[in-house]
Design a protein around this motif. Structure first.
Motif, PDB file in Angstrom:
ATOM      1  N   LEU A  53     -13.104   7.357  -5.896  1.00 53.78           N
ATOM      2  CA  LEU A  53     -12.314   6.286  -6.306  1.00 53.78           C
ATOM      3  C   LEU A  53     -10.946   6.999  -6.439  1.00 53.78           C
ATOM      4  CD1 LEU A  53     -12.072   3.474  -7.438  1.00 53.78           C
ATOM      5  CD2 LEU A  53     -12.591   4.202  -9.599  1.00 53.78           C
ATOM      6  N   LEU A  54     -10.872   8.066  -7.021  1.00 53.20           N
ATOM      7  CA  LEU A  54      -9.646   8.581  -7.003  1.00 53.20           C
ATOM      8  C   LEU A  54      -8.926   9.126  -5.588  1.00 53.20           C
ATOM      9  CD1 LEU A  54      -7.005   9.925  -8.482  1.00 53.20           C
ATOM     10  CD2 LEU A  54      -8.234  11.984  -8.682  1.00 53.20           C
ATOM     11  N   ALA A  55      -9.598   9.452  -4.720  1.00 56.65           N
ATOM     12  CA  ALA A  55      -9.350   9.695  -3.443  1.00 56.65           C
ATOM     13  C   ALA A  55      -8.734   8.652  -2.785  1.00 56.65           C
ATOM     14  CB  ALA A  55     -10.618  10.538  -2.665  1.00 56.65           C
ATOM     15  N   GLU A  56      -9.556   7.276  -2.685  1.00 60.24           N
ATOM     16  CA  GLU A  56      -9.201   6.289  -2.055  1.00 60.24           C
ATOM     17  C   GLU A  56      -7.952   5.607  -2.754  1.00 60.24           C
ATOM     18  OE1 GLU A  56     -12.726   3.601  -1.776  1.00 60.24           O
ATOM     19  OE2 GLU A  56     -13.571   4.834  -0.422  1.00 60.24           O
ATOM     20  N   THR A  57      -7.848   5.838  -3.876  1.00 56.27           N
ATOM     21  CA  THR A  57      -6.332   5.083  -4.597  1.00 56.27           C
ATOM     22  C   THR A  57      -5.414   6.023  -3.995  1.00 56.27           C
ATOM     23  OG1 THR A  57      -7.805   4.381  -6.296  1.00 56.27           O
ATOM     24  CG2 THR A  57      -5.456   4.579  -6.791  1.00 56.27           C
ATOM     25  N   LEU A  58      -5.578   7.236  -4.211  1.00 55.04           N
ATOM     26  CA  LEU A  58      -4.544   8.281  -3.525  1.00 55.04           C
ATOM     27  C   LEU A  58      -4.020   7.919  -2.133  1.00 55.04           C
ATOM     28  CD1 LEU A  58      -5.787  11.938  -4.778  1.00 55.04           C
ATOM     29  CD2 LEU A  58      -3.575  10.656  -5.414  1.00 55.04           C
ATOM     30  N   ALA A  59      -4.970   7.341  -1.336  1.00 52.93           N
ATOM     31  CA  ALA A  59      -4.908   7.223   0.128  1.00 52.93           C
ATOM     32  C   ALA A  59      -3.807   5.742   0.293  1.00 52.93           C
ATOM     33  CB  ALA A  59      -6.351   7.031   0.773  1.00 52.93           C
ATOM     34  N   LEU A  60      -4.503   4.951  -0.797  1.00 55.66           N
ATOM     35  CA  LEU A  60      -3.810   3.725  -0.725  1.00 55.66           C
ATOM     36  C   LEU A  60      -2.412   3.921  -0.988  1.00 55.66           C
ATOM     37  CD1 LEU A  60      -6.205   1.265  -2.925  1.00 55.66           C
ATOM     38  CD2 LEU A  60      -5.387   0.973  -0.342  1.00 55.66           C
ATOM     39  N   HIS A  61      -1.920   4.873  -1.649  1.00 54.73           N
ATOM     40  CA  HIS A  61      -0.410   5.350  -2.013  1.00 54.73           C
ATOM     41  C   HIS A  61       0.020   6.320  -1.172  1.00 54.73           C
ATOM     42  CE1 HIS A  61      -1.818   3.442  -5.767  1.00 54.73           C
ATOM     43  NE2 HIS A  61      -1.015   3.088  -6.324  1.00 54.73           N
ATOM     44  N   GLY A  62      -0.679   6.738  -0.175  1.00 54.04           N
ATOM     45  CA  GLY A  62      -0.112   7.816   0.819  1.00 54.04           C
ATOM     46  C   GLY A  62       0.168   9.044   0.070  1.00 54.04           C
ATOM     47  N   LEU A  63      -0.733   9.479  -0.905  1.00 53.42           N
ATOM     48  CA  LEU A  63      -0.629  10.779  -1.392  1.00 53.42           C
ATOM     49  C   LEU A  63      -1.787  11.788  -1.168  1.00 53.42           C
ATOM     50  CD1 LEU A  63       0.099   9.492  -5.190  1.00 53.42           C
ATOM     51  CD2 LEU A  63       1.746  10.294  -3.373  1.00 53.42           C
ATOM     52  N   PRO A  64      -1.201  12.986  -1.074  1.00 53.72           N
ATOM     53  CA  PRO A  64      -2.475  14.043  -0.616  1.00 53.72           C
ATOM     54  C   PRO A  64      -3.323  14.391  -1.881  1.00 53.72           C
ATOM     55  CG  PRO A  64      -0.328  15.158  -0.946  1.00 53.72           C
ATOM     56  CD  PRO A  64      -0.018  13.759  -1.267  1.00 53.72           C
ATOM     57  N   GLN A  65      -4.566  14.799  -1.442  1.00 48.41           N
ATOM     58  CA  GLN A  65      -5.347  15.441  -2.406  1.00 48.41           C
ATOM     59  C   GLN A  65      -4.802  16.932  -2.627  1.00 48.41           C
ATOM     60  OE1 GLN A  65      -9.754  14.292  -2.671  1.00 48.41           O
ATOM     61  NE2 GLN A  65      -9.181  13.264  -0.651  1.00 48.41           N
ATOM     62  N   GLU A  66      -4.512  17.299  -3.802  1.00 47.70           N
ATOM     63  CA  GLU A  66      -4.061  18.529  -4.152  1.00 47.70           C
ATOM     64  C   GLU A  66      -5.012  19.177  -4.744  1.00 47.70           C
ATOM     65  OE1 GLU A  66      -0.271  17.949  -5.956  1.00 47.70           O
ATOM     66  OE2 GLU A  66       0.867  17.284  -4.323  1.00 47.70           O
ATOM     67  N   GLU A  67      -4.990  20.641  -4.551  1.00 47.75           N
ATOM     68  CA  GLU A  67      -6.146  21.350  -5.608  1.00 47.75           C
ATOM     69  C   GLU A  67      -5.650  21.207  -6.968  1.00 47.75           C
ATOM     70  OE1 GLU A  67      -7.262  26.046  -6.090  1.00 47.75           O
ATOM     71  OE2 GLU A  67      -5.981  25.578  -4.377  1.00 47.75           O
TER      72      GLU A  67
END
Length: 237
Positions: A53-67
């Motif tokens: 859910l967080l990964a898909e919400t990040l994608a909606l905002h154009g944000l990367p998945q950072e460590e």
């Protein structure tokens, strides 16, 4: 004698509803973890684990998945639920029939019940304790979104924990996932265990039956804990 039946309960829309508080807490935690407001909205939550859910919400905002991002989010989310526990009790609710079924099952020596949820361990514990449902569930042997992002993998995690705790194996036929979405049913099937579905969320009873649940209930009010155990222990053909 150890319990013979391991029941793995989904949390949201199966046991409780948060009345929108979950979305509010998610948005606050998203902003704290990323530094950006959740302006593009939140990905569809039903049946997803929290990391997905967080990964898909990040994608909606154009944000990367950072460590380290998920860990920051999870900590902020747990803090949000803790701060809003009183609000959660006031505005959220235990779903119909749930409290009685969990009480009945907790008193049955043949049954061990815990959770299998996309929530993080901390968030699930806070939400369930807000409604007093943690008294009936062994949360120590449950499986959570921060254990694995892949929901089917959570089934074996819970089974291993239960087996270690009780020093006894739980076969696939001894293990039952209980949830409100086709994803819950699919996770059970992928792990080779049984699935019971409750049409207490957005999925209809017909949708859940088509997904392959072995037992579909409109609500838990229609079956007490003793009756549910009888159905689960009944011979299968």
């Amino acid at each position: 004698m150890p319990p013979r039946l391991l029941l793995l309960w989904d949390v949201d829309h199966t046991l409780i509803e948060t009345a929108g508080i979950g979305t509010t807490v998610f948005a606050e935690a998203f902003e704290r973890a990323t530094g950006c407001p959740m302006s593009a909205g939140m990905a569809t939550a039903h049946g997803h684990t929290e990391p997905i859910l967080l990964a898909e919400t990040l994608a909606l905002h154009g944000l990367p998945q950072e460590e380290g991002l998920f860990a920051r989010f999870a900590e902020a989310q747990a803090d949000g639920y803790a701060r809003r526990a009183q609000e959660l009790r006031a505005q959220g609710r235990i779903l119909p029939g749930v409290a009685q079924v969990l009480r009945d099952l907790a008193a049955d020596h043949r049954v061990m019940q815990t959770v299998l949820t996309g929530n993080t361990r901390a968030a699930a514990a806070i939400k369930l304790s807000a409604f007093g449902l943690d008294a009936y569930l062994d949360l120590g042997i449950g499986a959570y979104g921060d254990d694995d992002a892949h929901r089917p993998a959570l089934v074996d995690i819970a089974r291993r924990r239960a087996q270690q705790h009780h020093q006894t194996p739980y076969r696939p036929d001894d293990t039952v996932v209980i949830g409100d979405t086709p994803r819950d049913v699919q996770a059970a099937h992928a792990a080779g265990v049984r699935a019971v579905a409750v049409a207490s969320g957005i999925s209809s009873a017909d949708d859940l039956a088509k997904a392959g649940a072995s037992l579909v209930l409109e609500t838990l009010e229609e079956v007490g804990g003793a009756r549910l155990v009888d159905l689960l222990f009944a011979p299968r053909h």
